[in-house]
Design an enzyme around this catalytic site. Structure first.
Site, PDB file in Angstrom:
ATOM      1  N   ASP A  46      34.308  41.285  35.716  1.00  0.00           N
ATOM      2  CA  ASP A  46      35.539  41.424  36.513  1.00  0.00           C
ATOM      3  C   ASP A  46      35.701  40.197  37.422  1.00  0.00           C
ATOM      4  O   ASP A  46      36.771  39.582  37.496  1.00  0.00           O
ATOM      5  CB  ASP A  46      35.491  42.694  37.375  1.00  0.00           C
ATOM      6  CG  ASP A  46      35.372  43.975  36.559  1.00  0.00           C
ATOM      7  OD1 ASP A  46      36.317  44.763  36.545  1.00  0.00           O
ATOM      8  OD2 ASP A  46      34.311  44.172  35.920  1.00  0.00           O
ATOM      9  N   THR A 139      37.604  48.985  33.408  1.00  0.00           N
ATOM     10  CA  THR A 139      36.187  48.616  33.585  1.00  0.00           C
ATOM     11  C   THR A 139      35.267  49.714  33.045  1.00  0.00           C
ATOM     12  O   THR A 139      34.216  49.424  32.482  1.00  0.00           O
ATOM     13  CB  THR A 139      35.896  48.322  35.076  1.00  0.00           C
ATOM     14  OG1 THR A 139      36.792  47.286  35.500  1.00  0.00           O
ATOM     15  CG2 THR A 139      34.465  47.839  35.292  1.00  0.00           C
TER      16      THR A 139
END
Ligand SMILES: Nc1ncnc2c1ncn2[C@@H]1O[C@H](COP(=O)(O)O)[C@@H](OP(=O)(O)O)[C@H]1O
Ligand SMILES: [Mg+2]
Ligand SMILES: [Mg+2]
Ligand SMILES: [Mg+2]
Length: 348
Positions: A46, A139
């Site tokens: 990320d 995610t």
């Protein structure tokens, strides 16, 4: 305006970020998944993806000053105890950029990475140009080794005019599946993109095949329709809407804006997103996906049929529920939504 230069820069940024994420996903350990203060997961991918996109956009669009509205910030990375994690991220960013000829000799320090991530702290809004980035969307899917996306969009005067989205685990041609079939992972990895008024396209994420235009499904037979929802939170209202519509198939649950991509290329006819009451959606969870779907001939609206408004800052401001579907099915779905919400005493 064609946004040619911006599209080239965005495709390069997203492809490199996707490349970084693919490397991380292969070797990710559960101990490398951090939890943010809002209890959602975050990984080196990320942060690394956000740094890569930020650096590439800055370099490619020079001398324009970048305004970037992005999901991640550096608060946790600056805390004591994060030094090794930050070093790992810096190495990922450095190696990823070095894999591109034009950036081969770029020295990247931890400070460069922190600055690049911090560059994503713009608030967006209704005037000027703002890039909107979800460096890893889904995610949770990424951590499970399943679907996720890197989504980047450009807002001009509050409207999304360009979107690029990498779906590294989405099959290139076959229908979207709920769980990855580990036996057929050769033909996976899609790069979707769209600019306003010019249609939506997909090309393989790796390789040089030419782009192909994508179009939403023309199926009007709801009995045969497929519908998508988030993986992490099945919503009972979705089932009652689907039942009312006569959809017989069970929902397909996948993470990320890959759901928008799936509707865009006709893998499914509908994506419903009625989150918990009070949850306000982030613009980066929808900006890239929504322009790709609308340019493919689809519709993205709230439960009253109104288009999403990306001009209000980092959050969307809409009536509860997001519906992603085809123009033909929109009126039928809105009717079913209205009836189901009335029956369940939910107010729009
Ligand atoms: N409880 C939750 N768990 C995970 N993501 C959540 C969540 N509540 C809201 N979200 C948002 O929903 C996004 C994922 O959407 P989807 O369910 O379609 O995969 C997340 O994006 P990120 O994964 O980028 O944080 C996050 O912004
Ligand atoms: Mg997140
Ligand atoms: Mg997201
Ligand atoms: Mg994210």
């Amino acid at each position: 305006m064609s946004y040619e230069k911006e599209l080239t820069a965005a495709k390069k940024a997203v492809s490199l970020a996707a490349h970084l994420s693919q490397g991380v996903q292969k070797t990710l350990l559960q101990s490398e998944v951090w939890t943010k203060s809002n209890k959602t997961p975050v990984t080196a991918a990320d942060y690394g993806s956000q740094a890569v996109v930020s650096i590439v956009l800055q370099r490619e669009l020079k001398p324009v000053t970048l305004s970037l509205v992005a999901e991640e910030d550096t608060e946790d990375l600056r805390k004591k105890g994060s030094e090794v994690f930050l070093e790992d991220i810096t190495k990922l960013v450095r190696d990823t950029l070095a894999s591109d000829e034009s950036y081969a000799d770029s020295p990247i320090t931890t400070q460069d990475v922190l600055n690049a991530i911090d560059c994503g702290n713009s608030q967006g809004g209704s005037s000027g140009c703002h890039w909107v980035l979800d460096p890893i969307d889904g995610t949770r899917g990424f951590v499970r080794g399943e679907q996720y996306a890197v989504g980047l969009a450009l807002l001009v005067e509050g409207k999304v005019v360009l979107g690029v989205m990498a779906c590294p685990n989405l099959p290139l041609s076959s229908e979207v599946v709920e769980r990855d079939d580990k036996s057929c992972q050769d033909n996976v990895g899609c790069l979707f993109y769209a600019t306003t008024g010019s249609g939506a396209y997909v090309q393989p994420l790796n390789g040089n095949s030419p782009p192909q235009e994508v179009k939403v499904s023309s199926n009007e037979n709801l009995e045969e329709a497929k519908f998508l929802e988030s993986y992490h939170m099945p919503i009972p209202l979705h089932s009652s809407i689907a039942k009312k519509l006569g959809i017989t198939a069970l929902p397909i649950r996948i993470d990320s804006q890959a759901k928008y991509a799936a509707v865009s290329r006709g893998d499914a006819e509908m994506y419903l997103r009625f989150t918990l009451v009070g949850y306000r959606e982030w613009i980066w969870d929808h900006a890239a996906g929504s322009i790709i779907t609308t340019e493919a001939g689809g519709v993205v609206c709230d439960s009253e049929g109104a288009p999403l408004d990306f001009s209000k800052g980092k959050r969307l401001d809409h009536k509860r529920g997001i519906i992603v579907t085809t123009k033909k099915l929109k009126p039928l779905i809105l009717k079913a939504v209205r009836e189901s919400m009335e029956e369940e005493n939910l107010h729009v």
